[in-house]
Write a protein that holds these residues in place. Structure first.
Motif, short mmCIF file in Angstrom:
data_model
loop_
_atom_site.label_atom_id
_atom_site.label_comp_id
_atom_site.label_asym_id
_atom_site.label_seq_id
_atom_site.Cartn_x
_atom_site.Cartn_y
_atom_site.Cartn_z
N PHE A 41 26.91 27.07 -26.66
CA PHE A 41 27.82 27.00 -25.52
C PHE A 41 28.52 28.35 -25.35
CE2 PHE A 41 28.16 22.35 -26.77
CZ PHE A 41 27.31 21.92 -25.77
N PRO A 42 28.81 28.74 -24.11
CA PRO A 42 29.51 30.01 -23.88
C PRO A 42 30.83 30.11 -24.66
CG PRO A 42 28.68 29.15 -21.80
CD PRO A 42 28.44 28.09 -22.85
N GLU A 43 31.52 28.99 -24.83
CA GLU A 43 32.78 29.00 -25.58
C GLU A 43 32.55 29.38 -27.05
OE1 GLU A 43 31.68 26.01 -24.03
OE2 GLU A 43 32.67 26.53 -22.15
N MET A 44 31.44 28.95 -27.60
CA MET A 44 31.11 29.28 -28.99
C MET A 44 30.82 30.78 -29.11
SD MET A 44 28.63 26.08 -29.88
CE MET A 44 28.56 26.28 -31.64
N ILE A 45 30.04 31.30 -28.17
CA ILE A 45 29.72 32.72 -28.19
C ILE A 45 31.00 33.54 -28.03
CG2 ILE A 45 28.46 34.57 -27.01
CD1 ILE A 45 26.67 32.56 -28.52
N GLU A 46 31.86 33.12 -27.13
CA GLU A 46 33.14 33.82 -26.92
C GLU A 46 34.00 33.79 -28.18
OE1 GLU A 46 36.04 36.02 -25.01
OE2 GLU A 46 34.00 35.62 -24.37
N GLN A 47 34.06 32.64 -28.83
CA GLN A 47 34.85 32.52 -30.06
C GLN A 47 34.34 33.47 -31.14
OE1 GLN A 47 35.15 28.52 -31.59
NE2 GLN A 47 36.28 29.17 -33.41
N LEU A 48 33.03 33.56 -31.28
CA LEU A 48 32.46 34.47 -32.28
C LEU A 48 32.64 35.93 -31.86
CD1 LEU A 48 29.21 32.52 -33.14
CD2 LEU A 48 31.18 32.88 -34.64
N ALA A 49 32.47 36.21 -30.58
CA ALA A 49 32.59 37.59 -30.10
C ALA A 49 34.01 38.13 -30.24
CB ALA A 49 32.14 37.68 -28.65
N THR A 50 34.99 37.27 -30.05
CA THR A 50 36.38 37.73 -30.11
C THR A 50 37.04 37.47 -31.47
OG1 THR A 50 37.19 35.63 -29.18
CG2 THR A 50 36.73 37.42 -27.63
N GLY A 51 36.50 36.53 -32.24
CA GLY A 51 37.16 36.15 -33.47
C GLY A 51 36.49 36.58 -34.76
N ALA A 52 35.31 37.19 -34.66
CA ALA A 52 34.59 37.60 -35.86
C ALA A 52 34.22 39.08 -35.76
CB ALA A 52 33.33 36.77 -36.06
N ASP A 53 34.22 39.75 -36.90
CA ASP A 53 33.82 41.15 -36.93
C ASP A 53 32.30 41.30 -37.06
OD1 ASP A 53 36.52 42.38 -37.01
OD2 ASP A 53 36.67 41.24 -38.88
N VAL A 54 31.69 40.39 -37.78
CA VAL A 54 30.23 40.35 -37.94
C VAL A 54 29.79 38.90 -37.83
CG1 VAL A 54 30.05 42.43 -39.36
CG2 VAL A 54 30.37 40.22 -40.45
N VAL A 55 28.56 38.68 -37.32
CA VAL A 55 28.06 37.33 -37.14
C VAL A 55 26.64 37.25 -37.69
CG1 VAL A 55 27.46 35.53 -35.45
CG2 VAL A 55 29.48 36.96 -35.07
N VAL A 56 26.36 36.14 -38.38
CA VAL A 56 25.03 35.84 -38.87
C VAL A 56 24.64 34.49 -38.29
CG1 VAL A 56 23.62 35.36 -40.92
CG2 VAL A 56 25.43 37.09 -41.03
N THR A 57 23.41 34.38 -37.82
CA THR A 57 22.91 33.10 -37.34
C THR A 57 21.65 32.76 -38.13
OG1 THR A 57 22.31 31.80 -35.39
CG2 THR A 57 21.51 34.09 -35.48
N ALA A 58 21.33 31.48 -38.17
CA ALA A 58 20.17 31.05 -38.95
C ALA A 58 19.29 30.15 -38.11
CB ALA A 58 20.61 30.31 -40.20
N LEU A 59 17.99 30.34 -38.22
CA LEU A 59 16.99 29.47 -37.63
C LEU A 59 16.15 28.96 -38.79
CD1 LEU A 59 15.89 31.86 -34.78
CD2 LEU A 59 17.52 30.00 -34.59
N ALA A 60 16.61 27.94 -39.46
CA ALA A 60 15.98 27.53 -40.71
C ALA A 60 15.43 26.12 -40.60
CB ALA A 60 16.98 27.63 -41.85
N ASP A 61 14.11 26.00 -40.64
CA ASP A 61 13.48 24.67 -40.63
C ASP A 61 13.35 24.13 -42.03
OD1 ASP A 61 13.14 24.27 -37.92
OD2 ASP A 61 11.32 25.44 -37.86
#
Length: 93
Positions: free
Chosen positions: A73-93
């Motif tokens: 959701f755009p709100e999630m992206i905004e929260q990470l963009a403004t509230g985190a210095d670095v971001v890691v995401t995972a695509l783990a099956d």
């Protein structure tokens, strides 16, 4: 007569500079974005433990997408963009 269609489109590449790398995670806010696949949470939680043992993180922001097949959701992206210095995401099956 048989008509054959080829579903090949034109590839358009967009070039951009990658984000600058941080020298250390000490004192930074780490953002973790879970894509909601089976092992993503396990992978990110293990990474969180390892990074907390190695660095003095200020905070960890952990968000989980409700559906793996849809964008965050755009709100999630905004929260990470403004509230985190670095971001890691995972695509783990």
């Amino acid at each position: 007569m048989i008509r054959v269609l080829t579903p090949v489109g034109k590839v358009v590449k967009t070039y951009f500079d990658p984000a600058p790398r941080v020298a250390s995670l000490d004192g930074l806010v780490l953002g973790l974005l879970d894509n909601n696949k089976w092992n993503a949470q396990k992978l990110l939680r293990q990474l969180e433990q390892e990074l907390k043992a190695t660095y003095k993180l200020k905070e960890v922001v952990y968000l989980r997408k409700p559906y793996f097949s849809r964008p965050a959701f755009p709100e999630m992206i905004e929260q990470l963009a403004t509230g985190a210095d670095v971001v890691v995401t995972a695509l783990a099956d």
